[in-house]
Every structure is written in structure tokens, then in C-alpha cells.
Design a protein around this motif. Structure first.
Motif, PDB file in Angstrom:
ATOM      1  N   GLN A 128       0.856  -1.184   0.000  1.00 39.82           N
ATOM      2  CA  GLN A 128       0.000   0.000   0.000  1.00 39.82           C
ATOM      3  C   GLN A 128       0.898   1.241   0.000  1.00 39.82           C
ATOM      4  N   ASN A 134       3.332   5.612 -10.958  1.00 42.37           N
ATOM      5  CA  ASN A 134       2.840   4.777  -9.859  1.00 42.37           C
ATOM      6  C   ASN A 134       1.343   4.550  -9.983  1.00 42.37           C
ATOM      7  N   TYR A 177      -0.665   0.835 -10.396  1.00 39.56           N
ATOM      8  CA  TYR A 177      -1.733   0.356  -9.519  1.00 39.56           C
ATOM      9  C   TYR A 177      -3.065   0.252 -10.259  1.00 39.56           C
ATOM     10  N   TYR A 230      -3.664   2.746  -3.283  1.00 38.45           N
ATOM     11  CA  TYR A 230      -2.738   3.822  -3.651  1.00 38.45           C
ATOM     12  C   TYR A 230      -3.417   5.158  -3.365  1.00 38.45           C
TER      13      TYR A 230
END
Length: 318
Positions: free
Chosen positions: A209, A252, A256, A265
Motif C-alpha cells: 500500500q 505509480n 496500480y 494507492y
């Protein structure tokens, strides 16, 4: 099954105070220091300072910034005032001395080494090799040449060119390195933290996470027109950091999203109206605290979920 948590904090100079407001809000809702709920604390520049303070189990992040920020970026001393003025026309290469910052970082981190804590990532750059210098707890335990005092590593990640001189720090292997602010390579360290996590856990089957905090962007910005090249340096660094941070966030987020895990996220990047990275005036301090409080109100639902995620995460050794 519990999921490891990465807390990532961007660079941004004194604007780290905005994130400090949010961290204090989170800390007030947790029975143990924030450090105990996080597998990895990653930071660049001011974010690196906050990550180090988290691992040092600091209980009041706002107080640290409000107390030390105006001294670190003080323009009232005669020599500092002259150096700030001289730096604008290229007579000196940096505006502020770093001894006070260095001393307060070593004091806050109690002389501990990177190898003595878990899950700390601080990003710097070697201007000699022009490569990123990623300082991590894990590397420090494996190789004494990557092991530094946390206070030294904190100084290195925050040694922004034109603001501070390069930090000359010595590893436990006895080698000295000149390092500068990691914002030149990874102002948003979330992507670096994810890579380091995967390198450390090559057989992992679950994404960690990620909780990512930004320190801007500055909503006004600058197009550099009408400014001498030297006078535009600070604006250029700010623009470079904001752009690189946005790219890291996009990558990122895409990772995700690809794995259909945007639920794990979280990216919070508050707007702040024209606060320069070294403006620690009383007015600026008030503005940043207000921006942090507004960010909490605007993201209350997300932050409440983060609190629940942190509480449900088994406490780890700080």
C-alpha cells in the motif's frame, strides 16, 4: 493477510510544513508513534527530513518545522543577508549555511545509523557521478559504505543546490561523499520506494500500500520571462521538481491502475499559493499551516481511511 505500507513524502523545502500538519493529524489518531505502522518511510529533501523524524518517533512535526524552519532559512543575520543577495548575481553558490540544520537533525535522530532502523529510504544525488544515491536501511546493513548517520543522510537529501552547499558525509566504511538534494532526481520518492521494495521482496505476490504526500504544487508558478538566468534558478528548480513529481505520480498510479488496485494507492498533493521553498516568514508559516488544515478538510474521507488502514496494520519495530 496484512499488507506492507509505504509512506512517501515529496521534497519542497519549508513547504514540508504542510505535510507536517497532516502527519500530526494522523499521529493524534494513533495510539503508538506513526513509525510503528509503516513498513517503509521514504523521503526526498524536506520529505527525507520528515521520514527521518518519523523513524525518530517525533511526536510533533509542526513544532519541529515552526521552531527550526525560520532559523534554517533566516535572512536576518548580516552575513546570511549578504550571501542571499550575492547568490542572486552569482557571487556565491549557495544562500544558507547548513550547520544548524545538521545539528538539529543529529539531535532529533539521536545519533542513530541507517542500519539501526527499519524501512527508511532517503534519496540524494552524487553530483560527481550525476547518479541517484539511494540510502536505505537495508543497503546500510549489507554494506558499511552505504551506512551513514541518519542525521548526515538527512542533510544530504536536503542539500538543494543554490540553497545549501553539497553535504560532505562519511560512511561507516570511512569513505567521504559529497551529495546533494535528491529532488534533482526523484522529488517524489514513491516510485523509488516501490522499486526498492520489489528488489527487497522479489517473490512478493502483493503490491504494498502506498500513501504519498506532496508539498505543492505551487499554483502560481513562473514562466521565467524577464528574469536573469541566475535569478530564475530557484524557479527552475521548483518547476523541475514539480514536473518530475507529477511524472512519478502518473507512473505509480498507472501501475496500480493496471493491477486494479487503486484502492491501495493514495496520493494527496495540496495546492499552496506562492510559497517559495525558503520562505519561512511568519506570514508564510501561517499560510502553510492553513493550507495543511484545508488539505485535511478537503481529503477528510481519504485520510480517515488511511487512519483505519494504519490501525489495522500490525505494529512493526521502529
Amino acid at each position: 493477510m496484512k499488507r506492507d505500507i509505504i509512506l512517501s513524502i515529496d521534497g519542497g523545502g519549508i513547504r514540508g510544513l504542510i505535510v507536517a500538519v497532516i502527519l500530526d493529524w494522523l499521529q493524534e489518531r494513533l495510539p503508538l508513534p506513526l513509525s510503528y505502522y509503516i513498513h517503509t518511510a521514504a523521503g526526498t529533501s524536506t520529505g527525507g527530513i520528515l521520514a527521518a523524524l518519523i523513524r525518530a518517533e517525533e511526536q510533533n512535526f509542526v513544532k519541529w518545522y515552526v521552531t527550526h524552519g525560520p532559523v534554517i532559512f533566516s535572512k536576518t543575520k548580516n552575513w546570511t543577508w549578504l550571501r542571499v543577495a550575492a547568490s542572486k548575481v552569482g557571487l556565491v553558490g549557495y544562500k544558507y549555511g547548513s550547520a544548524y540544520l545538521h545539528g538539529k537533525l543529529k539531535e532529533a535522530t539521536k545519533g542513530r545509523m541507517l542500519s539501526e532502523v527499519n524501512g527508511l529510504i532517503l534519496v540524494a544525488q552524487s553530483p560527481r557521478t550525476k547518479k541517484a544515491w539511494i540510502m536505505t536501511s537495508e543497503k546500510a546493513r549489507q554494506d558499511p559504505d552505504y551506512d551513514f548517520l541518519i542525521g548526515d543522510a538527512g542533510l544530504a537529501t536536503a542539500a538543494a543546490p543554490s540553497y545549501f552547499r553539497a553535504a560532505r558525509i562519511k560512511s561507516m566504511a570511512g569513505n567521504e561523499y559529497a551529495l546533494v538534494d535528491g529532488g534533482l532526481v526523484a522529488p517524489n520518492p514513491g516510485l523509488v520506494a516501490l522499486r526498492e521494495y520489489i528488489e527487497l521482496h522479489p517473490d512478493c505476490t502483493m503490491l504494498p500500500q502506498i500513501i504519498s504526500f506532496g508539498t505543492g504544487p505551487d499554483t502560481e508558478g513562473s514562466d521565467f520571462d524577464g528574469k536573469l538566468a541566475l535569478a530564475a534558478v530557484a524557479d527552475i528548480i521548483d518547476a523541475q521538481m514539480a514536473g518530475a513529481s507529477e511524472v512519478a505520480e502518473a507512473i505509480n498510479g498507472t501501475i496500480y491502475k493496471f493491477f486494479h488496485r487503486l484502492d491501495i494507492y493514495a496520493r494527496i498533493n495540496p495546492d499552496v499559493t506562492k510559497v517559495e521553498m525558503d520562505d519561512a516568514s511568519p506570514e508564510s508559516i501561517r499560510k502553510m499551516i492553513a493550507a495543511g488544515e484545508k488539505c485535511i478538510m478537503d481529503n477528510r474521507e481519504t485520510l480517515e481511511r488511511i487512519v483505519e488502514v494504519l490501525k489495522s496494520n500490525q505494529a512493526v519495530e521502529a
